[in-house]
Design a protein around this motif. Sequence first.
Motif, PDB file in Angstrom:
ATOM      1  N   THR A  89       0.843  -1.185   0.000  1.00 25.43           N
ATOM      2  CA  THR A  89       0.000   0.000   0.000  1.00 25.43           C
ATOM      3  C   THR A  89       0.882   1.240   0.000  1.00 25.43           C
ATOM      4  O   THR A  89       1.852   1.340   0.742  1.00 25.43           O
ATOM      5  N   LEU A  90       0.527   2.191  -0.816  1.00 27.94           N
ATOM      6  CA  LEU A  90       1.326   3.397  -0.960  1.00 27.94           C
ATOM      7  C   LEU A  90       0.816   4.474  -0.004  1.00 27.94           C
ATOM      8  O   LEU A  90      -0.259   5.032  -0.215  1.00 27.94           O
ATOM      9  N   ALA A 130       5.599   7.012   0.727  1.00 27.73           N
ATOM     10  CA  ALA A 130       5.969   6.207  -0.442  1.00 27.73           C
ATOM     11  C   ALA A 130       5.697   6.970  -1.735  1.00 27.73           C
ATOM     12  O   ALA A 130       6.495   6.929  -2.679  1.00 27.73           O
ATOM     13  N   ILE A 131       4.584   7.693  -1.766  1.00 26.02           N
ATOM     14  CA  ILE A 131       4.244   8.467  -2.965  1.00 26.02           C
ATOM     15  C   ILE A 131       5.256   9.594  -3.163  1.00 26.02           C
ATOM     16  O   ILE A 131       5.715   9.854  -4.284  1.00 26.02           O
ATOM     17  N   LEU A 164       8.370   8.190  -4.697  1.00 25.71           N
ATOM     18  CA  LEU A 164       8.253   7.937  -6.140  1.00 25.71           C
ATOM     19  C   LEU A 164       8.329   9.237  -6.928  1.00 25.71           C
ATOM     20  O   LEU A 164       8.878   9.266  -8.039  1.00 25.71           O
ATOM     21  N   VAL A 213       7.815   1.531  -8.599  1.00 27.58           N
ATOM     22  CA  VAL A 213       6.432   1.467  -8.110  1.00 27.58           C
ATOM     23  C   VAL A 213       6.158   0.047  -7.616  1.00 27.58           C
ATOM     24  O   VAL A 213       6.323  -0.916  -8.371  1.00 27.58           O
ATOM     25  N   HIS A 227      -0.581   9.543  -8.364  1.00 28.46           N
ATOM     26  CA  HIS A 227      -1.234   8.455  -7.626  1.00 28.46           C
ATOM     27  C   HIS A 227      -2.728   8.711  -7.574  1.00 28.46           C
ATOM     28  O   HIS A 227      -3.176   9.824  -7.300  1.00 28.46           O
ATOM     29  N   VAL A 258      -0.869   4.065 -10.087  1.00 29.01           N
ATOM     30  CA  VAL A 258       0.157   5.085 -10.264  1.00 29.01           C
ATOM     31  C   VAL A 258       0.373   5.270 -11.764  1.00 29.01           C
ATOM     32  O   VAL A 258       0.580   4.295 -12.504  1.00 29.01           O
TER      33      VAL A 258
END
Length: 298
Positions: free
Chosen positions: A10-11, A15-16, A19, A91, A128, A137
């Motif tokens: 799970t992002l 985490a986002i 990225l 990702v 996202h 994503v």
Amino acid sequence: METSTSNIATLDAAAIDHLREWVGRSETLEDTLCAAPLRGFSATLDRDDPAPVRGTVLPPLGHWLYFLPHAPQSQIGPDGHPRRGGFLPPVPLPRRMWAGGRLRWDPANPLRVGDEARRVSRIESVTHKQGRTGEMVFVLVKHQVHNAQGLALTEEHDIVYRAAAQPGETPPPPTAAETTAPWRREIVPDDVLLFRYSALTFNGHRIHYDREYVTQVEGYPGLIVHGPLIATLLTDLVRRHAAPGANITRFEFKAVRPTFDLHSFHVNGAPSADGRRVELWAHDHEGWLTMRGFAELG
């Protein structure tokens, strides 16, 4: 169209943000546009083209035969793709799809056999979203291809990463396609066609040639026809039917639904009254839309 399976992560916001650190990253690749791939390209599309020689103009999407990734065998993942990381953001969502693209050619500066070419790629955005079937994503990559005369081609490449399919998940409803068109060609996507295109593009993704893997591991009913191959067949349809001397200067496409090798499918085209624009689409054996796009001619 490309997919793979792995553990879902799970992002969260951190985490986002991580990225998004890839936005602005660039990569430059150089290649000599030699004749041999184009001979294989013509044979795979079942064309009777003259043998390419130095100076022959590359056909639309012929540049996809060059600037290919060459990951060492030790860096290939279980699905046949290179392990994630590097130029593209890592990702952690398991399914990946080449969802579409937009291309513009400079008619005054076509790419030709013999060119020493350079492709500059840049991550334009990482977005996202939470969709009906889970989080996604979207990665937008911009490619610019140059030869000795300057910029010859600009391409925007849409990549979508999605969560793994869940048990009992209902697929999105299909869209019925127009099944009659002025330009129409039936394609039989046997495993030889898919293997040849994978070989031309150095694409090791097993969903396109390994039937045991795609059915028993990925859970699909058959081999998946490459999205770029369908897009190429759409531009090839234009080449077969457009007036002599009319060249594609712009092309856009969007993948809508996967196509499997279990049945034939059709590529279709409907030119405008002035012949300057062609609406393009593909549909499967049931008449469901699988890809749509258009080409502009100059």
